[in-house]
Design an enzyme around this catalytic site. Structure first.
Site, PDB file in Angstrom:
ATOM      1  CE  LYS A 194      -1.042  14.421  -2.152  1.00 38.13           C
ATOM      2  NZ  LYS A 194      -2.245  13.682  -1.924  1.00 38.13           N
ATOM      3  CE  LYS A 232       4.241   7.828   0.814  1.00 39.73           C
ATOM      4  NZ  LYS A 232       3.157   8.254   1.482  1.00 39.73           N
ATOM      5  CE  LYS A 243      -3.460   5.557  -1.170  1.00 36.13           C
ATOM      6  NZ  LYS A 243      -3.595   7.062  -1.460  1.00 36.13           N
TER       7      LYS A 243
HETATM    8  N1  AQP Z   1       5.149   2.773   2.449  1.00 31.67           N
HETATM    9  C1  AQP Z   1       4.258   2.604   3.431  1.00 31.67           C
HETATM   10  N2  AQP Z   1       4.605   1.954   4.688  1.00 31.67           N
HETATM   11  C2  AQP Z   1       3.954   1.850   5.458  1.00 31.67           C
HETATM   12  N3  AQP Z   1       2.645   2.583   5.541  1.00 31.67           N
HETATM   13  C3  AQP Z   1       2.368   3.127   4.454  1.00 31.67           C
HETATM   14  N4  AQP Z   1       1.259   4.021   4.293  1.00 31.67           N
HETATM   15  C4  AQP Z   1       1.172   4.289   3.022  1.00 31.67           C
HETATM   16  N5  AQP Z   1       2.345   3.955   2.576  1.00 31.67           N
HETATM   17  C5  AQP Z   1       3.072   3.238   3.240  1.00 31.67           C
HETATM   18  C6  AQP Z   1      -0.076   3.924   4.904  1.00 31.67           C
HETATM   19  O1  AQP Z   1      -1.194   3.911   4.262  1.00 31.67           O
HETATM   20  C7  AQP Z   1      -2.144   4.781   4.705  1.00 31.67           C
HETATM   21  C8  AQP Z   1      -2.822   5.635   3.535  1.00 31.67           C
HETATM   22  O2  AQP Z   1      -1.723   6.359   3.140  1.00 31.67           O
HETATM   23  P1  AQP Z   1      -1.814   7.258   2.015  1.00 31.67           P
HETATM   24  O3  AQP Z   1      -3.196   7.516   1.447  1.00 31.67           O
HETATM   25  O4  AQP Z   1      -1.121   8.507   2.005  1.00 31.67           O
HETATM   26  O5  AQP Z   1      -1.090   6.343   0.807  1.00 31.67           O
HETATM   27  P2  AQP Z   1       0.167   6.485   0.130  1.00 31.67           P
HETATM   28  O6  AQP Z   1       0.498   5.196  -0.600  1.00 31.67           O
HETATM   29  O7  AQP Z   1       1.397   6.988   0.977  1.00 31.67           O
HETATM   30  O8  AQP Z   1      -0.375   7.581  -1.017  1.00 31.67           O
HETATM   31  P3  AQP Z   1       0.752   8.607  -1.890  1.00 31.67           P
HETATM   32  O9  AQP Z   1       1.954   8.101  -2.193  1.00 31.67           O
HETATM   33  O10 AQP Z   1       0.903   9.956  -0.913  1.00 31.67           O
HETATM   34  O11 AQP Z   1      -0.344   9.010  -2.995  1.00 31.67           O
HETATM   35  P4  AQP Z   1      -1.622   9.999  -2.852  1.00 31.67           P
HETATM   36  O12 AQP Z   1      -1.087  11.282  -2.584  1.00 31.67           O
HETATM   37  O13 AQP Z   1      -2.251   9.839  -4.362  1.00 31.67           O
HETATM   38  O14 AQP Z   1      -2.412   9.286  -1.849  1.00 31.67           O
HETATM   39  C9  AQP Z   1      -1.599   5.719   5.856  1.00 31.67           C
HETATM   40  O15 AQP Z   1      -1.959   5.172   7.101  1.00 31.67           O
HETATM   41  C10 AQP Z   1      -0.144   5.535   5.457  1.00 31.67           C
HETATM   42  O16 AQP Z   1       0.672   5.517   6.838  1.00 31.67           O
END
Ligand code: AQP
Length: 331
Positions: free
Chosen positions: A114, A196, A199
């Site tokens: 990050k 992956k 979001k």
């Molecule tokens: N692609 C995925 N497949 C399965 N599980 C996932 N999770 C996230 N992406 C996948 C699970 O969701 C929960 C929250 O994870 P997060 O807050 O790290 O969400 P994210 O989508 O992975 O967010 P980003 O992309 O890293 O964005 P920011 O940095 O803004 O939060 C976890 O239990 C994760 O495993």
């Protein structure tokens, strides 16, 4: 009263709740609600480690909270609340900061990633994010912390901090276990299937939002990147097809391998249509329930206020114990 193990988990309200979050996190929380004493939070304080527009954040926090309920988190079974409504999170985080080493925080993979992504805003919050997460968990005596692989390192740090504190002051904190949910298929981006589904992906075609309309879902699946060999099989090197099989499998409770058998010999066009239909069918009741909740703001407010009250009562007890051990005068 039954003595169930306690579980805590949360998602930060950045971007929008995706099919990946649903399959990898929220769906497994639904099963956990029956087995554990669950506490689920929209961890809004974590989201300000990157700059947020206040109006957009307010809207998104409410959206995530309603999505939790719409997906099936049940306020009758679990505690649902906004992290910022329970002040003990910040209070315990400060204390835990004094029991965490700079070296430990510097080694966190997410901090390295990050800070590379937000080089113009490497703030102290980004650095101490795992300490706030440790406070989230330790306040509630959570034994189980369902997380994805990317958060495992943070739970391990939480364990180290808890053990360090307990080593000095006796058994104050429950030392938690990371719990990687068994059904947690890793859903990949529809546009870059080697990464992956995220979001925070700036390209909405890469992810499916849990509230996407059926026609939008179908369009996104039809645009999903696949390959040119025309064979529906689950094997290495076929990232795009593997991902669609994993998605279909997650929607229909099948393994991707079994899903592949179902589509053997069919063309990609028909296959994508069936995947799109399965996703739309799964998400339709979530969207309906979400729309009902929008019309019922008083109910939603009562859920998060009640949730914060219950969470706060547990958190207060833990913090009181911590203060006493540290030598602070009791309030
Ligand atoms: N692609 C995925 N497949 C399965 N599980 C996932 N999770 C996230 N992406 C996948 C699970 O969701 C929960 C929250 O994870 P997060 O807050 O790290 O969400 P994210 O989508 O992975 O967010 P980003 O992309 O890293 O964005 P920011 O940095 O803004 O939060 C976890 O239990 C994760 O495993």
């Amino acid at each position: 009263m039954e003595n169930k193990k306690r579980a805590f988990s949360g998602i930060q309200p950045t971007g929008c709740l995706t099919l990946g979050n649903y399959v990898g996190a929220v769906k497994s929380w639904l099963n956990m609600q029956e087995e554990f004493d669950c506490i689920f939070s929209v961890v809004d304080m974590h989201s300000i480690t990157v700059r947020q527009d206040p109006a957009a954040l307010r809207k998104r926090c409410m959206e995530f909270f309603c999505e939790y309920i719409a997906c099936g988190l049940d306020p009758e079974k679990s505690i649902l609340f906004f992290q910022s409504h329970v002040s003990q999170h910040a209070e315990l985080a400060w204390i835990l900061n004094c029991f965490t080493y700079m070296g430990e925080l510097s080694r966190m993979t997410q901090f390295k990633e990050k800070s590379a992504r937000h080089a113009d805003n490497i703030n102290a919050g980004l650095f101490t994010y795992p300490v706030l997460m440790a406070a989230d968990i330790l306040l509630y005596g959570a034994e189980i912390v369902p997380v994805g692989h990317d958060q495992k390192q943070h739970v391990e740090l939480t364990r180290d901090i808890a053990e360090r504190f307990n080593g000095v002051y006796g058994d104050v904190f429950v030392v938690p276990e990371p719990y990687i949910p068994p059904v947690g298929a890793r859903i990949k981006s529809l546009q870059e299937p080697e990464k992956k589904m995220s979001k925070s992906d700036p390209n909405p075609n890469g992810y499916i939002w849990v509230l996407d309309e059926p026609d939008v879902i179908m369009k996104k699946i039809k645009r999903a990147v696949t390959d040119s060999d025309g064979e529906i099989a689950y094997r290495e090197g076929k990232d795009g097809i593997n991902n669609l099989l994993a998605i279909y499998g997650a929607m229909t409770d099948k393994t991707p391998q079994d899903a592949a058998k179902e589509f053997e010999g069919l063309g990609y066009g028909v296959f994508k249509e069936r995947v799109g239909e399965a996703v739309a069918e799964t998400l339709a009741p979530i969207r309906d329930k979400y729309n009902d909740l929008l019309k019922n703001k008083d109910y939603v407010e009562s859920v998060y206020k009640n949730g914060a009250q219950k969470a706060s009562a547990i958190a207060y007890k833990t913090l009181r114990k911590v203060h006493k051990k540290l030598g602070f005068i009791q309030r």
